[in-house]
Design a protein around this motif. Structure first.
Motif, PDB file in Angstrom:
ATOM      1  N   GLU A  95       0.824  -1.204   0.000  1.00 12.14           N
ATOM      2  CA  GLU A  95       0.000   0.000   0.000  1.00 12.14           C
ATOM      3  C   GLU A  95       0.861   1.258   0.000  1.00 12.14           C
ATOM      4  O   GLU A  95       0.658   2.150  -0.815  1.00 12.14           O
TER       5      GLU A  95
ATOM      6  N   ILE B 231      -8.763   1.169  -3.723  1.00  6.18           N
ATOM      7  CA  ILE B 231      -9.072   1.722  -2.401  1.00  6.18           C
ATOM      8  C   ILE B 231      -8.215   1.061  -1.320  1.00  6.18           C
ATOM      9  O   ILE B 231      -8.158  -0.156  -1.211  1.00  6.18           O
ATOM     10  N   HIS B 232      -7.538   1.915  -0.596  1.00  8.54           N
ATOM     11  CA  HIS B 232      -6.895   1.491   0.651  1.00  8.54           C
ATOM     12  C   HIS B 232      -7.643   2.186   1.772  1.00  8.54           C
ATOM     13  O   HIS B 232      -7.957   3.365   1.684  1.00  8.54           O
ATOM     14  N   ASN B 233      -7.951   1.442   2.820  1.00  4.85           N
ATOM     15  CA  ASN B 233      -8.644   2.040   3.951  1.00  4.85           C
ATOM     16  C   ASN B 233      -7.726   2.012   5.166  1.00  4.85           C
ATOM     17  O   ASN B 233      -7.225   3.040   5.594  1.00  4.85           O
ATOM     18  N   ALA B 234      -7.459   0.844   5.714  1.00  3.69           N
ATOM     19  CA  ALA B 234      -6.550   0.748   6.855  1.00  3.69           C
ATOM     20  C   ALA B 234      -5.894  -0.633   6.830  1.00  3.69           C
ATOM     21  O   ALA B 234      -6.004  -1.377   5.852  1.00  3.69           O
ATOM     22  N   PHE B 235      -5.220  -0.974   7.922  1.00  4.95           N
ATOM     23  CA  PHE B 235      -4.426  -2.195   7.979  1.00  4.95           C
ATOM     24  C   PHE B 235      -5.325  -3.436   8.130  1.00  4.95           C
ATOM     25  O   PHE B 235      -5.123  -4.466   7.504  1.00  4.95           O
ATOM     26  N   GLU B 236      -6.324  -3.312   9.021  1.00  7.75           N
ATOM     27  CA  GLU B 236      -7.034  -4.473   9.539  1.00  7.75           C
ATOM     28  C   GLU B 236      -8.393  -4.700   8.896  1.00  7.75           C
ATOM     29  O   GLU B 236      -9.198  -5.445   9.431  1.00  7.75           O
ATOM     30  N   ASN B 237      -8.669  -4.032   7.779  1.00  7.64           N
ATOM     31  CA  ASN B 237     -10.053  -4.077   7.311  1.00  7.64           C
ATOM     32  C   ASN B 237     -10.207  -4.186   5.800  1.00  7.64           C
ATOM     33  O   ASN B 237     -11.215  -3.751   5.260  1.00  7.64           O
TER      34      ASN B 237
ATOM     35  N   ALA C 152     -13.489  -6.122   5.001  1.00 14.07           N
ATOM     36  CA  ALA C 152     -14.723  -5.363   5.219  1.00 14.07           C
ATOM     37  C   ALA C 152     -14.852  -4.227   4.206  1.00 14.07           C
ATOM     38  O   ALA C 152     -15.942  -3.959   3.688  1.00 14.07           O
ATOM     39  N   THR C 153     -13.761  -3.557   3.911  1.00 10.98           N
ATOM     40  CA  THR C 153     -13.810  -2.423   2.991  1.00 10.98           C
ATOM     41  C   THR C 153     -14.267  -2.873   1.612  1.00 10.98           C
ATOM     42  O   THR C 153     -15.172  -2.286   1.018  1.00 10.98           O
TER      43      THR C 153
ATOM     44  N   SER D 189     -15.929  -5.516   0.931  1.00 11.65           N
ATOM     45  CA  SER D 189     -17.310  -6.008   0.961  1.00 11.65           C
ATOM     46  C   SER D 189     -18.288  -4.837   0.849  1.00 11.65           C
ATOM     47  O   SER D 189     -19.365  -4.991   0.279  1.00 11.65           O
ATOM     48  N   GLY D 190     -17.881  -3.670   1.355  1.00  9.07           N
ATOM     49  CA  GLY D 190     -18.705  -2.468   1.166  1.00  9.07           C
ATOM     50  C   GLY D 190     -18.747  -2.049  -0.294  1.00  9.07           C
ATOM     51  O   GLY D 190     -19.798  -1.690  -0.822  1.00  9.07           O
ATOM     52  N   VAL D 191     -17.596  -2.115  -0.951  1.00 10.07           N
ATOM     53  CA  VAL D 191     -17.526  -1.739  -2.375  1.00 10.07           C
ATOM     54  C   VAL D 191     -18.381  -2.706  -3.205  1.00 10.07           C
ATOM     55  O   VAL D 191     -19.165  -2.290  -4.056  1.00 10.07           O
TER      56      VAL D 191
ATOM     57  N   GLN E  14     -10.125 -11.062  11.433  1.00 12.30           N
ATOM     58  CA  GLN E  14     -11.562 -11.000  11.720  1.00 12.30           C
ATOM     59  C   GLN E  14     -12.342 -10.419  10.545  1.00 12.30           C
ATOM     60  O   GLN E  14     -13.384 -10.939  10.150  1.00 12.30           O
ATOM     61  N   SER E  15     -11.800  -9.349   9.994  1.00 13.22           N
ATOM     62  CA  SER E  15     -12.453  -8.682   8.872  1.00 13.22           C
ATOM     63  C   SER E  15     -12.501  -9.615   7.654  1.00 13.22           C
ATOM     64  O   SER E  15     -13.515  -9.688   6.945  1.00 13.22           O
TER      65      SER E  15
END
Lengths: 312, 100, 400
Positions: free
Chosen positions: A57, A73-79, A82-83, A85-87, A121-122
């Motif tokens: 990243e 899209i980069h959001n954060a380290f741990e997600n 989830a990110t 899955s939103g897209v 987890q994500s």
């Protein structure tokens, strides 16, 4: 299931979807993974690429320079799970509402830190919910972005900066987590484990299946890191070959719950062959540590037999 | 073609920063020259090359351009000189030379 | 004609969501906001809306998926409370710095520990510096009205910031009150169709979001983000004006209650303003003393100049915080209001109280005591019970 004959020259002639100019180290295995996974996209298909924080990243989208030919899209380290899955969900809604006509595919990349550990987890949530996406782990067996700290993907006895080999330490104490098996137990339609072979057929076909199998898919790609593992950059393909031929890194896939071995070496090489060229295992070749190589071999053998049983 | 670094660079005033640091185009990284990092350089000997393309997928820097099934010379703007390609070439068509 | 109903605050928010019919809602249950995703899931199950619900495995993933959906081009929202918001913390900053017009229905609840499920503002006040617009409500009517105004503010081209619509846990979220609902077609027209200019799934353009940015860019990026917060002030007022034209209900940065001639004022946020109003009516009718209230609606952006102006003529002000911030001095509202007064060169006497932590009741009698203290302060110019906790049991007796 996608089944097309593999024509190496045709595949290599497809347009690049990862542009040069990114700041990954010379000889990085991570970008080889990204390039060759993205190559499996059909030329007319659009994609949104996700990314967990990590080497990839911070090196592939340094403002204002994106290395991606697709939306990213980069959001954060741990997600990353989830990110994306939103897209993917947004795509489904906008498609249903007639606001989007094109076909999009969703592929996210994370290192083993972002995938096995902080983003576990994500990832599990995204796989369980069954989003039509691919999570690709470029597994280089440690937190390389912060300087080679151990992860749950780090092999036992590896010398890392948080499990340094010392006078009373032989490197990492614990054995590796088997993430591909854990994700397979989510009963997703496709899981593949691969690395680089000379014509990249194994990686390409697995990427193709992962991308074009409807539902959630997971790819675990061993992506050697010359700095963290301690070998000459030019040796990358040799390291991969040894990982496969010692059965340290077996190639397999799990399709709708069915385990399939992709490759069985004619002659299984002793694990020393894989360990020897790497600085992170150098301490194992000291006289006082000789029995540790035996332990390493036992673990490789145990997992290999377990895998073969699953594949029968 | 207009380059992104002409619009956004490390001297840009805050009013020129794109909203939320988003970039509205693809592959702007091409403008960034990583070739300067090289300490050794692959040399392509076209006459020895059989166009097997085994060097193409192993390049971490997408620096071996292919068109119509044939590779061209290296993209020295971006090649970082890791030498993986030279090692995989079965025909000795790539050799590594010290320096840029 | 407006629709007369009796709804809890959670039902009112869920109803507003139904009327808006957003694209994507990822959510994870947490008391006392759980009912909001439950109602939305029921609307979806009955085919009343075409929102896609994402059953995320945590609040962190709820905000992560909301960010993904919003960046992709969808109108996206979520709901949470307390620890759920704390788990989203990092993502709140990402949503704001990515300039995504996300809406969060926050049902305020005390942050742990100890675990407590009742109202206070420690969750949202902790997030006050994350770059979100924060709008608070006294009543169910206000939270409904605020929610309908949220997307038009967030999505305004000069703003593009996430908006947090806050209400007090249980007090309004579960308390059923009479409410006037706006007709569906009017809400739809007011909120409008979401047509973002830049988004990941835009067929005509590629987009990259979420870069690594070195120091040479970071500070300029923050300044640009600040500009959006500055622009939001006028947009919030414009949207409120449009809302008033539609409903007749007036909204601004704050509500001034009996302030026209007030000598002693309370500044407060949220549902306790209702109790304070009852105290004001009682004091005015029994003693004739000129007491008033400023109820903050918009905490971010903070209406510094307007507030100082509203308090310009009073003799003493009590600033009431429903959350500790352990600065060992003030609460978050106390710090903001006193900074605003100082900047306006006001010499009004102020005192900062804490109240209602973890759902502790505050009564009409408590507010009457506060006004008595203010009266004393105006005479002595000494604060009475500075930073005291209202209703606290203490060996020394009452703090305030």
């Amino acid at each position: 299931m996608v089944q097309t004959a593999y024509n190496f020259k045709e595949v290599m002639s497809k347009p690049e979807r990862l542009a040069p100019g990114h700041r990954m180290c010379a000889g990085c295995g991570g970008t080889i993974t990204v390039r060759n996974v993205l190559r499996a996209l059909k030329e007319g298909d659009k994609a949104v690429i996700g990314n967990a924080t990590g080497c990839l990243e911070v090196s592939s989208y340094m403002y204002p320079y994106t290395a991606y030919e697709d939306s990213y899209i980069h959001n954060a380290f741990e997600n990353a799970g989830a990110t994306l899955s939103g897209v993917e969900t947004a795509y489904n809604v906008l498609k249903k509402k007639g606001k989007i006509k094109d076909t999009y595919k969703f592929i996210t990349f994370g290192g083993d830190g972002g995938t096995y550990d902080i983003g576990f987890q994500s990832l599990s949530g995204a796989m369980e919910r069954g989003h039509d996406m691919v999570y690709v782990c470029y597994d280089n067996g440690a937190y390389m972005n912060t300087g080679t700290q151990r992860s749950s993907a780090t092999p036992q006895f590896a010398d890392t900066t948080t499990t340094p080999a010392g006078s009373v330490s032989a490197g990492k104490v614990q054995i590796r987590k088997d993430l591909a098996a854990i994700i397979a137990e989510h009963h997703v339609p496709y899981v593949g484990q691969t690395t680089f072979t000379s014509n990249f057929k194994d990686l390409y076909t697995k990427a193709q299946k992962a991308i074009y199998t409807p539902g959630a898919a997971f790819l675990n790609v061993m992506s050697p890191c010359p700095r963290g593992w301690g070998y000459e950059t030019s040796e990358l393909m040799n390291i991969c070959k040894l990982a496969i031929d010692t059965c340290y890194w077996p190639l397999f896939e799990v399709i709708d719950g069915q385990w399939i071995l992709s490759y069985e070496p004619k002659k299984k090489l002793p694990i020393e062959e894989f360990l020897k060229p790497q600085r992170r295992f150098r301490h194992l070749f000291k006289k006082e540590n000789e029995e540790l190589i035996g332990l390493f071999q036992e673990e490789v053998d145990r997992r290999w037999e377990e895998l073969k049983n699953r594949c029968n | 073609m207009e380059r992104i670094q002409d619009r956004i660079n490390e001297q840009s005033p805050w009013e020129h920063i794109t909203e939320g640091n988003k970039i509205f185009e693809a592959a702007t990284a091409r403008e960034f020259c990583t070739g300067e990092w090289r300490t050794s350089t692959p040399v392509f000997e076209r006459e020895k090359c059989k166009q097997c393309l085994l060097c193409v997928p192993v390049c971490p820097d997408s620096s071996i351009p292919v068109s119509a099934g044939k590779r061209a010379d290296f993209d020295y703007e971006h090649c970082k000189g890791c030498g993986i390609c030279a090692k995989v070439c079965p025909f000795g068509a790539i050799t590594m030379r010290e320096g840029k | 004609m407006a629709i007369r109903e009796r709804l809890s605050g959670n039902e009112a928010v869920a109803y507003a969501i139904k009327q808006i019919n957003p694209d994507v809602m990822p959510a994870f249950p947490i008391t006392p906001s759980t009912e909001i995703p439950q109602y939305v899931a029921t609307y979806i199950a009955n085919g009343e809306i075409d929102t896609e619900f994402i059953h995320v495995e945590s609040e962190h993933s709820a905000m992560s998926a909301t960010i993904g959906a919003s960046a992709a081009g969808a109108r996206a929202l979520t709901a949470t409370s307390s620890c759920g918001m704390a788990l989203m913390w990092e993502e709140l900053y990402v949503a704001a710095s990515d300039r995504l017009p996300i809406v969060l229905a926050l049902v305020n609840r005390a942050l742990t520990g100890p675990i407590n499920i009742n109202a206070d503002h420690s969750d949202s006040m902790g997030a006050r510096d994350s770059g979100w617009i924060q709008i608070y409500a006294e009543s169910n009517q206000e939270v409904y009205d605020n929610f309908i105004q949220a997307f038009p503010i967030a999505e305004h081209e000069k703003v593009h910031l996430p908006v947090m619509i806050c209400q007090d846990g249980f007090i309004t979220s579960h308390g059923v009150e009479n409410i006037l609902l706006v007709e569906d077609d009017k809400v739809k027209a007011f909120v409008g169709e979401y047509e973002p200019e830049h988004y990941l799934l835009n067929p005509n353009e590629k987009m990259a979001v979420g870069p690594y940015a070195v120091s040479n860019y970071y500070m300029e990026t923050k300044r640009a983000q600040r500009q959006a917060m500055l622009e939001a002030r006028q947009v919030i007022l414009d949207v409120a004006k449009k809302f008033e034209e539609m409903t007749g209900r007036h909204y601004a940065f704050f509500e001034e209650y009996r302030m026209e001639d007030a000598e002693y004022a309370v500044v407060i946020i949220g549902s306790a303003a209702g109790t304070c109003k009852a105290a004001i009516e009682h004091i005015r009718s029994t003693t004739g003393k000129k007491v008033g209230l400023v109820k903050i609606r918009v905490f971010r952006p903070f209406p510094e100049e307007e507030l100082a102006k509203a308090l310009a003529h009073v003799k003493a002000v009590a600033i009431m915080d429903r959350s500790e911030m352990f600065s060992a001095t003030s609460g978050p509202l106390g710090a903001e209001v006193r900074a605003a007064l100082y900047q306006a060169k006001s010499s009004v006497d102020t005192v900062n109280y804490f109240y209602g932590l973890g759902g502790r009741d505050i009564t009409v009698a408590d507010f009457e005591q506060v006004y008595e203290n203010l009266e004393k302060m105006a005479r002595t110019h000494e604060p009475v019970g500075m930073y005291g906790y209202i209703g606290l049991r203490s060996e020394q007796g009452k703090e305030v």
